[in-house]
Design an enzyme around this catalytic site. Structure first.
Site, PDB file in Angstrom:
ATOM      1  CG  HIS A   1      52.119 119.536 -75.465  1.00 33.65           C
ATOM      2  ND1 HIS A   1      53.102 118.527 -75.480  1.00 33.65           N
ATOM      3  CD2 HIS A   1      52.289 120.520 -74.070  1.00 33.65           C
ATOM      4  CE1 HIS A   1      53.139 118.657 -73.614  1.00 33.65           C
ATOM      5  NE2 HIS A   1      52.612 119.765 -73.336  1.00 33.65           N
ATOM      6  CD  GLU A   2      52.080 124.540 -74.606  1.00 34.06           C
ATOM      7  OE1 GLU A   2      51.392 124.524 -73.795  1.00 34.06           O
ATOM      8  OE2 GLU A   2      53.546 124.082 -74.446  1.00 34.06           O
TER       9      GLU A   2
HETATM   10 ZN    ZN Z   1      52.389 120.497 -71.296  1.00 29.62          ZN
END
Ligand code: ZN
Length: 189
Positions: A149-150
């Site tokens: 996600h990051e």
């Molecule tokens: Zn996010």
């Protein structure tokens, strides 16, 4: 200091972020930024925050996951374990186990919404830490999801790009109708 977390639609969230030099990482300005990002993530609260989310197009994210008041079976299903605070800089992600796992995911830049997002179960990340040292991270389960996600943020992607759009909903409705239900039941509905 608490920084402002920007929301989807801000152009900087869609730009590939710029790489750091080691000298820059060690600078007081970057060290200060890391501390502020840590405070901002903890205050949100969130388990990760990428620099583009506070308006800085830089290859930097902070991560910390200390799950509290979550049922053991939910933690087990998600392979979610405590992850101490750390920093990833200039990360390169390699998928180790391509088997996709599907869970509801949220983003601090898409406030108030959640959706099912497919992620690889395990990944390897080659990056620098806050001291400019080379680090190799092998992660699976929820930690692997956080990293994907990051690192997506650092490349201009947001979780909505990868979501099952039919499952997109407000967090309120997730709590009301779907929380605690098996994913198969959610998808059938
Ligand atoms: Zn996010």
């Amino acid at each position: 200091m608490k920084l402002k977390i920007i929301q989807i639609g801000e152009p900087v969230l869609r730009q590939p972020a710029r790489l750091f030099t080691v000298e820059e990482i060690l600078s007081p300005a970057t060290q200060q930024l890391i501390e502020w990002m840590r405070e901002t993530m903890q205050d949100a609260p969130g388990v990760g925050l990428a620099a583009p989310q506070i308006g800085e197009s830089l290859q930097l994210a902070v991560i910390e996951d200390q799950p509290q008041d979550i049922a053991p079976e939910i933690l087990a299903e998600r392979e979610r374990v405590p992850i101490p605070f750390h920093v990833i800089i200039n990360p390169r992600l390699t998928v180790i186990e391509d088997r996709a796992v599907e869970f509801f995911e949220g983003c601090l830049s898409v406030t108030g919404f959640t959706a099912l997002v497919l992620r690889a179960r395990s990944v390897r990340v080659d990056c620098l830490n806050e001291k400019g040292e080379q680090v190799v991270i092998n992660a699976q389960g929820w930690y692997g999801r956080i990293l994907q996600h990051e690192i997506d943020h650092l490349n201009g992607f947001i979780d909505v790009d990868r979501m099952l759009s039919k499952s997109f909903m407000t967090s309120e409705n997730y709590d009301r109708y779907y929380k605690g239900k098996p994913i198969s039941e959610v998808k059938a509905g």
